[in-house]
Design a protein around this motif. Structure first.
Motif, mmCIF file in Angstrom:
data_model
loop_
_atom_site.group_PDB
_atom_site.id
_atom_site.type_symbol
_atom_site.label_atom_id
_atom_site.label_comp_id
_atom_site.label_asym_id
_atom_site.label_seq_id
_atom_site.Cartn_x
_atom_site.Cartn_y
_atom_site.Cartn_z
ATOM 1 N N GLY A 24 0.823 -1.217 0.000
ATOM 2 C CA GLY A 24 0.000 0.000 0.000
ATOM 3 C C GLY A 24 0.850 1.257 0.000
ATOM 4 N N ILE A 25 1.780 1.312 0.927
ATOM 5 C CA ILE A 25 2.585 2.535 1.044
ATOM 6 C C ILE A 25 3.536 2.664 -0.140
ATOM 7 C CG2 ILE A 25 4.416 1.589 2.529
ATOM 8 C CD1 ILE A 25 4.343 4.186 4.052
ATOM 9 N N LEU A 252 -2.964 12.147 -2.992
ATOM 10 C CA LEU A 252 -4.037 11.155 -2.860
ATOM 11 C C LEU A 252 -3.453 9.775 -2.596
ATOM 12 C CD1 LEU A 252 -6.577 12.140 -5.660
ATOM 13 C CD2 LEU A 252 -6.917 12.210 -3.195
ATOM 14 N N ALA A 253 -2.408 9.458 -3.371
ATOM 15 C CA ALA A 253 -1.768 8.148 -3.199
ATOM 16 C C ALA A 253 -1.163 8.037 -1.806
ATOM 17 C CB ALA A 253 -0.702 7.964 -4.270
ATOM 18 N N GLY A 257 -1.817 5.509 1.444
ATOM 19 C CA GLY A 257 -0.725 4.869 2.189
ATOM 20 C C GLY A 257 -0.852 5.117 3.684
ATOM 21 N N VAL A 258 -1.172 6.360 4.055
ATOM 22 C CA VAL A 258 -1.319 6.710 5.482
ATOM 23 C C VAL A 258 -2.405 5.848 6.120
ATOM 24 C CG1 VAL A 258 -2.130 8.500 7.069
ATOM 25 C CG2 VAL A 258 -0.481 9.082 5.304
ATOM 26 N N VAL A 346 8.743 7.948 5.355
ATOM 27 C CA VAL A 346 9.016 7.820 6.798
ATOM 28 C C VAL A 346 8.056 8.728 7.582
ATOM 29 C CG1 VAL A 346 10.740 8.199 8.601
ATOM 30 C CG2 VAL A 346 11.415 7.141 6.451
ATOM 31 N N VAL A 347 7.858 9.945 7.065
ATOM 32 C CA VAL A 347 6.931 10.868 7.746
ATOM 33 C C VAL A 347 5.522 10.275 7.731
ATOM 34 C CG1 VAL A 347 5.858 13.155 7.620
ATOM 35 C CG2 VAL A 347 8.315 12.923 7.290
ATOM 36 N N VAL A 348 5.139 9.703 6.584
ATOM 37 C CA VAL A 348 3.827 9.045 6.480
ATOM 38 C C VAL A 348 3.711 7.968 7.555
ATOM 39 C CG1 VAL A 348 2.555 7.357 5.056
ATOM 40 C CG2 VAL A 348 3.321 9.497 4.051
ATOM 41 N N GLY A 349 4.776 7.176 7.689
ATOM 42 C CA GLY A 349 4.793 6.114 8.704
ATOM 43 C C GLY A 349 4.608 6.673 10.095
#
Lengths: 371, 236
Positions: A24-25, A252-253, A257-258, A346-349
């Motif tokens: 996904g991410i 959007l993508a 992922g988030v 990484v920030v998304v994570g």
């Protein structure tokens, strides 16, 4: 055993779920790399083209669509009379579908102008004069159109002879079909019209002088705009729109992922409520539990970022060599884009892990132990 | 009324006065004004029927839950008002639970090292202490096994080793033999007694097994959230 071992063990205990989250991410990050790489590649290509052609100032009316609006070619004469101008040439450029190729850059250049000087003939020759109904092809354009010297190319309703193949020294130039301005005007029904005036200023002119020249041009061409070549990419509305579109699609993508990582981390926290209770009972601080959850989600982001950048880079290379794009833009696969993409991952994570981490920090040890 | 705590040499470490604990907005009263003193080095068995509040008391002593009312001190400091309850649980307390509560994805040696992350030991020191503890409970040959590969008695030994990881001054054991066969149960109590004697830790053990309680130096009997008897064993 280190703290990292504990973090890693949490991710490997459910390999299928971890892999699905990574997919996904990584799709989100691959989209960022592909879309932004294309947009940056396009900008870089145009920037390099202007540089190679030796253009210092570009005059055009960008209020049109993808290409600037046409205006009367008499403007070139007026501009040439202005102080601080060393050389002027004009062009009529359009993006047209040529034979089987989707869209190509067709550049009608004033015969004898400095824009022809940078084209290196690889085979054949340049047009004899400004009236010869002939074209020369950038070598990538020749490849895409599968043409060689002696063949003909149909542009709009005209059949034009291919008299030369050239190296334009920039990706955009190499993917372009060149022909004399007059022929271009006839072929496209734009007699007496151009959409670019390209200017060279005396060598080593200070920027302030060039800015004054731009102001002078604005006076005689109020509906258009004169831009310093090095700033065309940064200030052009078209590039801004392309950049915004690529980032908004990427966003959007990224949001997908988030949500994927957040879902996984929430599941992880819910599933491990009892385990968190044990960790609290043996003396782990809530901050350490929060760190554990955040490290896990950051690691998911990092791994997803690395996979995503790899996927995006492969996708970009495939896109870059596809017939519709080859010769039109050179995808940007710079380390900067890769680092930014991985940093985003990484920030998304981390962002995705914040809520699950907060949830875990609110667990009461006695309640968690009983779950 | 509760009889006064027997006089036993040693510093007063736990003091509970009028301790109450309610659940479900007062519908359930687990503790109803309990008074208690425990001194350093004692082996205290808390017995009573299910639901009498003994496990709740143990959770209060271990700062896993807060009392609804009353005073509960550890060495003169209020446990519910501790500024750093995690540090108290990490360094002063070792828990041993009935259902072991080992982490299934970690090996025996890793499970024992987990509480040590709150200390200042290096990676190699953590490992060395983990091996030492597991050897002391007779599991030196099981270091790389996972909990699922061990018998119930062996799992409880791992839990005891984990409880001693940060060299606590108190071990709180909640029905440590409750899930074991009688032979394993005897072995676990033998081990706890041996460690209690060797390390001098205060051992507070909740059980409903009278044969286990008989081996303690002091037995506290609870009923309906109160202490109803408090006896020091004749041999002590």
């Amino acid at each position: 055993m280190t703290f990292f071992t504990i973090v890693l063990r949490s991710l490997t205990r459910r390999p299928v779920r971890t892999c699905l989250t990574l997919v996904g991410i990584s799709i989100g990050i691959a989209a960022v790399v592909a879309l932004v790489g294309m947009a940056w590649g396009y900008e870089k290509g145009i920037g390099k083209q202007l540089d190679v052609m030796g253009i210092d100032v570009v005059v055009s009316n960008m209020s049109g669509g993808l290409m600037p609006k046409v205006f009367d070619e008499s403007l070139q004469n007026e501009v040439s009379k202005l102080p601080r101008v060393a050389a002027v040439t004009s062009a009529l450029m359009q993006m047209l579908s040529v034979e089987d190729a989707p869209i190509m850059m067709i550049s009608g250049r004033e015969w004898g102008g400095f824009a022809w000087d940078k084209l290196k003939v690889m085979s054949g020759r340049l047009p004899i004069d400004g009236n010869e109904k002939a074209v020369v092809l950038g070598h990538l354009a020749a490849e895409v159109l599968k043409k060689k010297v002696g063949d003909t190319v149909q542009i709009e309703s005209e059949e034009l002879a291919v008299v030369g193949i050239v190296d334009g020294q920039a990706m955009v130039e190499n993917g372009t079909v060149f022909l004399p301005l007059k022929v271009m005007q006839e072929v496209t029904g734009n007699q007496g019209k151009i959409n670019f005036v390209d200017i060279q200023v005396p060598p080593n002119s200070p920027k302030s002088e060039i800015e004054l020249l731009c102001k002078d041009i604005k006076v005689i061409f109020p509906e258009g705009r004169a831009m310093i070549a090095s700033e065309v990419v940064g200030t052009s509305q078209g590039f801004r729109v392309a950049r915004a579109m690529s980032w908004s699609t990427s966003l959007l993508a990224i949001i997908v992922g988030v949500l994927g990582v957040m879902n996984t981390m929430l599941m992880t926290v819910f599933e491990r409520t009892h385990e968190i209770g044990i960790l609290l009972a043996v003396g782990w601080r809530k901050s350490r539990i929060v760190c554990m959850v955040l490290y896990e989600s950051a690691l998911l982001g990092l791994l997803g970022g690395i996979v995503g950048v790899t996927l995006g880079a492969v996708g970009l290379l495939i896109l870059g060599s596809s017939p519709g794009i080859r010769g039109f833009l050179e995808p940007d696969l710079s380390p900067k884009l890769m680092i930014i993409s991985i940093a985003i991952a990484v920030v998304v994570g981390i962002v995705s892990g914040l809520y699950p981490a907060w949830r875990s920090s609110r667990l009461s040890p006695s309640v968690a132990l009983q779950s | 009324m509760v009889a006064a705590a027997p006089t036993i040499p040693g510093e007063l470490i736990y003091e509970a006065i009028g301790l109450k604990k309610q659940f479900d907005n007062g519908k359930v009263m687990a503790l109803r004004g309990l008074d208690l003193e425990i001194r350093q080095g004692e082996f205290v068995a808390i017995i009573g029927q299910s639901g009498c509040g003994k496990s709740t008391l143990l959770q209060m002593l271990g700062c896993l839950d807060r009392p609804s009312e009353g005073t509960l001190n550890y060495r003169g400091t209020s446990i519910p008002d501790m500024r750093d309850p995690a540090a108290y649980r990490a360094h002063q307390i070792g828990f041993v639970f009935q259902s072991f509560h080992l982490l299934p994805t970690f090996t025996v040696l890793e499970n024992v090292q987990i509480p040590m992350f709150e200390g200042k030991l290096s990676r190699s020191q953590r490992k060395a202490r983990g091996i030492e503890l597991l050897e002391s409970v007779g599991l030196g040959h099981r270091l790389s096994h996972y909990p699922s590969e061990l018998s119930g008695g062996e799992r409880q030994r791992v839990a005891i080793a984990r409880g001693l990881a940060n060299r606590p001054s108190v071990v709180l054991a909640d029905e440590p033999t409750g899930n074991l066969d009688s032979e394993s149960a005897v072995q676990i109590i033998d081990l706890l007694l041996e460690l209690h004697g060797k390390l001098g830790v205060t051992l507070v053990l909740v059980t409903h097994d009278l044969s286990v309680a008989e081996r303690a130096s002091r037995t506290i009997r609870m009923k309906d959230g109160r202490v109803i008897s408090d006896k020091v064993a004749a041999s002590h």
